[in-house]
Design a protein around this motif. Structure first.
Motif, short mmCIF file in Angstrom:
data_model
loop_
_atom_site.label_atom_id
_atom_site.label_comp_id
_atom_site.label_asym_id
_atom_site.label_seq_id
_atom_site.Cartn_x
_atom_site.Cartn_y
_atom_site.Cartn_z
N HIS A 1 -2.93 0.28 11.35
CA HIS A 1 -3.84 1.19 11.94
C HIS A 1 -5.32 1.18 10.92
CE1 HIS A 1 -0.43 2.66 14.32
NE2 HIS A 1 -1.32 2.91 15.17
N ASN A 2 -5.08 0.91 9.73
CA ASN A 2 -6.08 0.81 8.68
C ASN A 2 -5.93 0.04 7.46
OD1 ASN A 2 -4.41 2.36 6.96
ND2 ASN A 2 -4.55 4.10 8.28
N GLU A 3 -6.70 -0.20 6.74
CA GLU A 3 -6.66 -1.03 5.67
C GLU A 3 -5.45 -0.57 4.49
OE1 GLU A 3 -7.88 -4.00 4.92
OE2 GLU A 3 -8.61 -3.63 7.11
N ARG A 4 -5.17 0.59 4.50
CA ARG A 4 -4.15 1.07 3.67
C ARG A 4 -2.71 0.78 4.20
NH1 ARG A 4 -2.63 7.41 2.05
NH2 ARG A 4 -0.94 7.02 0.92
N GLU A 5 -2.60 0.78 5.66
CA GLU A 5 -1.03 0.35 6.30
C GLU A 5 -1.12 -1.04 5.90
OE1 GLU A 5 -0.90 1.60 10.17
OE2 GLU A 5 -0.79 3.82 9.39
N ARG A 6 -2.56 -1.85 6.10
CA ARG A 6 -2.19 -3.46 6.09
C ARG A 6 -1.95 -3.82 4.54
NH1 ARG A 6 -3.91 -7.95 8.65
NH2 ARG A 6 -4.94 -9.43 7.37
N GLY A 7 -2.52 -3.10 3.57
CA GLY A 7 -2.23 -3.37 2.22
C GLY A 7 -0.86 -3.21 2.02
N HIS A 8 -0.21 -2.16 2.46
CA HIS A 8 1.05 -1.94 2.04
C HIS A 8 1.92 -3.06 2.90
CE1 HIS A 8 4.97 0.14 1.68
NE2 HIS A 8 5.05 -0.01 3.10
N ALA A 9 1.70 -3.48 3.95
CA ALA A 9 2.35 -4.60 4.89
C ALA A 9 2.34 -5.94 3.97
CB ALA A 9 1.89 -4.82 6.17
N LEU A 10 1.16 -6.13 3.51
CA LEU A 10 0.94 -7.24 2.65
C LEU A 10 1.75 -7.23 1.29
CD1 LEU A 10 -2.90 -8.25 3.02
CD2 LEU A 10 -0.97 -9.30 4.00
N ALA A 11 1.48 -5.96 0.56
CA ALA A 11 2.37 -5.80 -0.57
C ALA A 11 3.85 -6.25 -0.45
CB ALA A 11 1.87 -4.78 -1.25
N CYS A 12 4.52 -5.51 0.70
CA CYS A 12 5.82 -5.98 0.95
C CYS A 12 6.16 -7.28 1.26
CB CYS A 12 6.11 -4.95 2.37
SG CYS A 12 6.22 -3.06 1.84
N LEU A 13 5.14 -8.04 2.00
CA LEU A 13 5.57 -9.47 2.02
C LEU A 13 5.53 -10.02 0.83
CD1 LEU A 13 5.47 -11.64 4.46
CD2 LEU A 13 3.16 -11.79 4.12
N GLU A 14 4.63 -9.75 -0.14
CA GLU A 14 4.42 -10.51 -1.59
C GLU A 14 5.73 -10.19 -2.41
OE1 GLU A 14 2.05 -11.93 -4.92
OE2 GLU A 14 1.84 -12.30 -3.00
N ASP A 15 5.95 -8.98 -2.34
CA ASP A 15 7.26 -8.55 -3.05
C ASP A 15 8.61 -9.00 -2.72
OD1 ASP A 15 5.28 -7.12 -4.88
OD2 ASP A 15 5.87 -5.16 -3.88
N ARG A 16 8.65 -8.91 -1.46
CA ARG A 16 10.17 -9.58 -0.78
C ARG A 16 10.28 -11.31 -1.05
NH1 ARG A 16 10.02 -8.27 4.39
NH2 ARG A 16 9.40 -10.07 4.96
N VAL B 1 4.00 -8.72 12.79
CA VAL B 1 3.94 -7.66 13.74
C VAL B 1 3.40 -6.47 13.10
CG1 VAL B 1 5.07 -5.98 15.22
CG2 VAL B 1 5.40 -8.52 15.45
N ALA B 2 3.86 -6.15 11.81
CA ALA B 2 3.59 -4.99 11.08
C ALA B 2 2.05 -5.05 10.55
CB ALA B 2 4.35 -4.77 9.68
N LEU B 3 1.56 -6.30 10.45
CA LEU B 3 0.14 -6.57 10.01
C LEU B 3 -0.84 -6.35 11.11
CD1 LEU B 3 0.64 -9.59 7.75
CD2 LEU B 3 -0.43 -7.54 6.89
N ALA B 4 -0.31 -6.81 12.30
CA ALA B 4 -0.94 -6.74 13.74
C ALA B 4 -1.08 -5.16 14.11
CB ALA B 4 -0.64 -7.53 14.84
N ASN B 5 -0.18 -4.45 13.88
CA ASN B 5 0.13 -3.04 14.23
C ASN B 5 -0.38 -2.16 13.20
OD1 ASN B 5 1.27 -3.85 16.52
ND2 ASN B 5 3.38 -3.35 15.62
#
Length: 271
Positions: free
Chosen positions: A205-220, A199-203
């Protein structure tokens, strides 16, 4: 050891065949990465059975999602095998390295694979097949997929005990539960986290927010993987005993009474 990587899967049948081929190759090579694949095959076959019974609302979407998951796993495994390590997520790198090097217990090998698959790949697969259209329907089918996982638990435990971990039920009483204070991992929590990450990836708004969501996924998922490599019992001598048992009777030489009785039914090659 040569692993049978082929082209990307394009159907549920091709995904199952490909995963089974990888499982068999790893088992023949006495590679402990096989234990996760055994679990993966059991659950995927259960999902396939449920699809035939019209268990889901949208079989087409569920098929795309399952195939996407399988392709992600095979990509990361191939990248690891071909030393393209920069393309391998941290959680999978820890899982593959630990299992291939026999650095942990078999139970840890299983949990490391489940963690990387559920706490990393599920969200990426959901993002890849999109959840935006008819999101409520997508969530309902995703929830039903988790129910299929639960329904396969008994068969999964039996198969793991037959092929890898003799006395699994006794072992579960000895090991610290995976959902304990130090290792907060469970399939239910992982599935819920995967949907939230999708949901965070789908929501975004830009590549910066998407990159943050992907980084959180990777780190967790990487943090959980590191926790799963820690000693699995309160008393280190217990882990040493379990390690000695695994060394004395390698899993590929173990034939339990259950395995003799049901090997043909499960499609298991006993020797």
């Amino acid at each position: 050891m040569h692993l049978p990587f082929g082209s990307e899967y394009d159907s549920m049948d091709s995904a199952v065949r490909g995963l089974v081929a990888l499982e068999q190759a790893l088992r023949v090579g006495h590679d402990r990465r096989a234990i996760f694949l055994t679990a993966y095959v059991v659950v995927t076959r259960e999902v396939k059975r449920n699809m035939r019974q019209k268990f889901f609302q949208d079989n087409v979407w569920v098929t795309r999602y399952i195939v996407r998951c399988a392709n992600l796993y095979c990509k990361f495994l191939a990248d690891f095998e071909y030393d393209n390590l920069e393309a391998v997520p941290k959680s999978w790198k820890i899982s593959f390295t630990t299992s291939k090097g026999s650095a942990g217990l078999l139970m840890q090998d299983l949990l490391l694979g489940l963690n990387a698959h559920m706490n990393h790949d599920l969200a990426l697969a959901l993002d890849g097949v999109t959840i935006d259209q008819h999101r409520a329907v997508r969530y309902q089918d995703y929830t039903l997929l988790n129910e299929a996982w639960s329904a396969a638990t008994i068969l999964l435990k039996e198969r793991l005990e037959a092929l890898y971990i003799p006395g699994l039920r006794l072992l579960k009483k000895t090991l610290r539960p995976a959902a304990g204070e130090r290792i907060p991992f469970s399939p239910e929590k992982a599935a819920a986290n995967a949907w939230e990450s999708a949901v965070a990836l789908a929501n975004a708004h830009n590549e910066r927010e998407r990159g943050h969501a992907l980084a959180c996924l990777e780190d967790r998922s990487a943090v959980l993987a590191r926790l799963l490599t820690l000693p699995t019992t309160e008393q280190p001598e217990t882990a040493d005993t379990l390690r000695q048992l695994e060394t004395t009777i390698p899993w590929w030489d173990h034939i339990s009474p259950y395995r003799r009785r049901r090997g043909k039914t499960l499609g298991v090659r006993l020797r």
